[in-house]
Design a protein around this motif. Structure first.
Motif, short mmCIF file in Angstrom:
data_model
loop_
_atom_site.label_atom_id
_atom_site.label_comp_id
_atom_site.label_asym_id
_atom_site.label_seq_id
_atom_site.Cartn_x
_atom_site.Cartn_y
_atom_site.Cartn_z
N LYS A 42 0.86 -1.18 0.00
CA LYS A 42 0.00 0.00 0.00
C LYS A 42 0.90 1.24 0.00
O LYS A 42 2.06 1.16 0.38
CB LYS A 42 -0.88 0.00 1.24
CG LYS A 42 -1.96 -1.06 1.23
CD LYS A 42 -2.85 -0.91 2.46
CE LYS A 42 -3.91 -1.96 2.48
NZ LYS A 42 -5.16 -1.53 1.89
N PRO A 43 0.37 2.39 -0.40
CA PRO A 43 1.18 3.61 -0.41
C PRO A 43 1.78 3.90 0.97
O PRO A 43 1.09 3.85 1.99
CB PRO A 43 0.19 4.69 -0.82
CG PRO A 43 -0.84 3.96 -1.63
CD PRO A 43 -0.97 2.62 -0.94
N HIS A 44 3.08 4.17 0.95
CA HIS A 44 3.82 4.44 2.19
C HIS A 44 5.10 5.19 1.85
O HIS A 44 5.43 5.34 0.67
CB HIS A 44 4.15 3.13 2.92
CG HIS A 44 5.10 2.26 2.16
ND1 HIS A 44 4.71 1.49 1.07
CD2 HIS A 44 6.44 2.04 2.31
CE1 HIS A 44 5.75 0.83 0.60
NE2 HIS A 44 6.82 1.14 1.33
N GLU A 106 15.61 -3.83 10.31
CA GLU A 106 15.16 -5.20 10.59
C GLU A 106 13.64 -5.20 10.57
O GLU A 106 13.01 -4.52 11.37
CB GLU A 106 15.69 -5.68 11.93
CG GLU A 106 15.21 -7.05 12.31
CD GLU A 106 15.58 -8.12 11.28
OE1 GLU A 106 14.66 -8.73 10.73
OE2 GLU A 106 16.78 -8.31 11.03
N ARG A 107 13.05 -5.94 9.64
CA ARG A 107 11.61 -5.90 9.45
C ARG A 107 10.95 -7.27 9.48
O ARG A 107 9.86 -7.43 8.96
CB ARG A 107 11.30 -5.28 8.10
CG ARG A 107 11.54 -3.83 8.04
CD ARG A 107 10.76 -3.33 6.87
NE ARG A 107 11.02 -1.95 6.65
CZ ARG A 107 11.18 -1.42 5.47
NH1 ARG A 107 11.11 -2.17 4.41
NH2 ARG A 107 11.38 -0.15 5.35
N PHE A 108 11.60 -8.27 10.03
CA PHE A 108 11.01 -9.60 10.01
C PHE A 108 9.62 -9.58 10.65
O PHE A 108 8.67 -10.15 10.11
CB PHE A 108 11.91 -10.62 10.70
CG PHE A 108 11.38 -12.01 10.61
CD1 PHE A 108 11.46 -12.72 9.41
CD2 PHE A 108 10.76 -12.62 11.69
CE1 PHE A 108 10.95 -14.00 9.30
CE2 PHE A 108 10.25 -13.89 11.59
CZ PHE A 108 10.34 -14.59 10.39
N GLY A 109 9.47 -8.90 11.77
CA GLY A 109 8.18 -8.82 12.44
C GLY A 109 7.13 -8.13 11.59
O GLY A 109 5.96 -8.53 11.57
N LEU A 128 -0.48 -0.32 11.91
CA LEU A 128 -0.31 1.11 12.19
C LEU A 128 0.53 1.42 13.42
O LEU A 128 1.36 2.33 13.37
CB LEU A 128 -1.68 1.79 12.25
CG LEU A 128 -2.51 1.70 10.96
CD1 LEU A 128 -3.86 2.39 11.14
CD2 LEU A 128 -1.75 2.25 9.77
N PRO A 129 0.37 0.71 14.54
CA PRO A 129 1.19 1.04 15.72
C PRO A 129 2.69 0.80 15.51
O PRO A 129 3.51 1.29 16.29
CB PRO A 129 0.65 0.11 16.81
CG PRO A 129 -0.69 -0.32 16.36
CD PRO A 129 -0.63 -0.32 14.86
N VAL A 136 7.97 2.35 8.16
CA VAL A 136 6.99 2.19 7.09
C VAL A 136 5.80 3.05 7.50
O VAL A 136 5.05 2.68 8.40
CB VAL A 136 6.55 0.72 6.90
CG1 VAL A 136 5.48 0.62 5.83
CG2 VAL A 136 7.75 -0.16 6.56
N HIS A 137 5.66 4.21 6.84
CA HIS A 137 4.64 5.18 7.20
C HIS A 137 3.59 5.23 6.10
O HIS A 137 3.88 5.69 4.99
CB HIS A 137 5.28 6.56 7.42
CG HIS A 137 6.40 6.52 8.39
ND1 HIS A 137 6.20 6.61 9.75
CD2 HIS A 137 7.73 6.33 8.22
CE1 HIS A 137 7.37 6.52 10.37
NE2 HIS A 137 8.31 6.34 9.46
N PHE A 138 2.39 4.74 6.38
CA PHE A 138 1.34 4.64 5.38
C PHE A 138 0.75 6.01 5.10
O PHE A 138 0.61 6.84 6.00
CB PHE A 138 0.26 3.66 5.84
CG PHE A 138 0.80 2.26 5.97
CD1 PHE A 138 1.03 1.49 4.84
CD2 PHE A 138 1.13 1.74 7.21
CE1 PHE A 138 1.55 0.21 4.95
CE2 PHE A 138 1.64 0.46 7.33
CZ PHE A 138 1.86 -0.29 6.19
#
Length: 151
Positions: A42-44, A106-109, A128-129, A136-138
């Protein structure tokens, strides 16, 4: 040093996730396979990182800023920090791409939760949280949403 890879598969996409800590945070990389017409993100935007996309196979649509572009195999897209972007396979085509983020986060989660969202096991809002944690800011992107929902 050999890389360690974790593979995550869904019916419509596959993502190989080299773990960012192996590069001491210099970069993070994903290899994604998207099913026919499937959205990839999605856009971010990313506050701190530049993201590079290389289309390995198929045809992709990318939103970069306010522009939408169609990029085929061998095409390269570079997105600077703070520039909104999104991507997906074009209608009638599947696609495979390599995404490199530098510096890496690190983005595995994040990807684990994203897979849960894609399978309907968690709502999109559950991401979002974690926007600050994973950089990663939507954002809202009317042009992208109009294009992708018109099909």
């Amino acid at each position: 040093m050999p890389g360690r890879t974790v593979e995550q598969r869904t019916p419509s996409s596959r993502s190989s996730l080299p773990i960012c800590w192996l590069t001491a945070g210099a970069l993070g990389a994903n290899r994604l396979t998207l099913g026919v017409g499937r959205d990839g993100a999605k856009p971010h935007h990313h506050t701190f990182s530049t993201e590079l996309f290389y289309v390995l196979d198929g045809v992709m649509e990318f939103l970069v800023g306010e522009e939408v572009a169609t990029v085929s195999e061998g095409g390269l897209v570079v997105v600077p920090p703070r520039v909104p972007h999104a991507f997906g396979a074009t209608p009638g085509a599947d696609a495979e791409l390599l995404s490199v983020l530098a510096p890496g986060v690190e983005r595995f989660g994040y990807f684990r939760q994203l897979a849960r969202v894609q399978h309907g096991l968690a709502p999109f809002d559950s991401l979002l949280p974690e926007q600050e944690r994973y950089d990663v800011h939507f954002v809202d992107a009317v042009a992208w949403q109009s294009l992708r929902s018109s099909r």
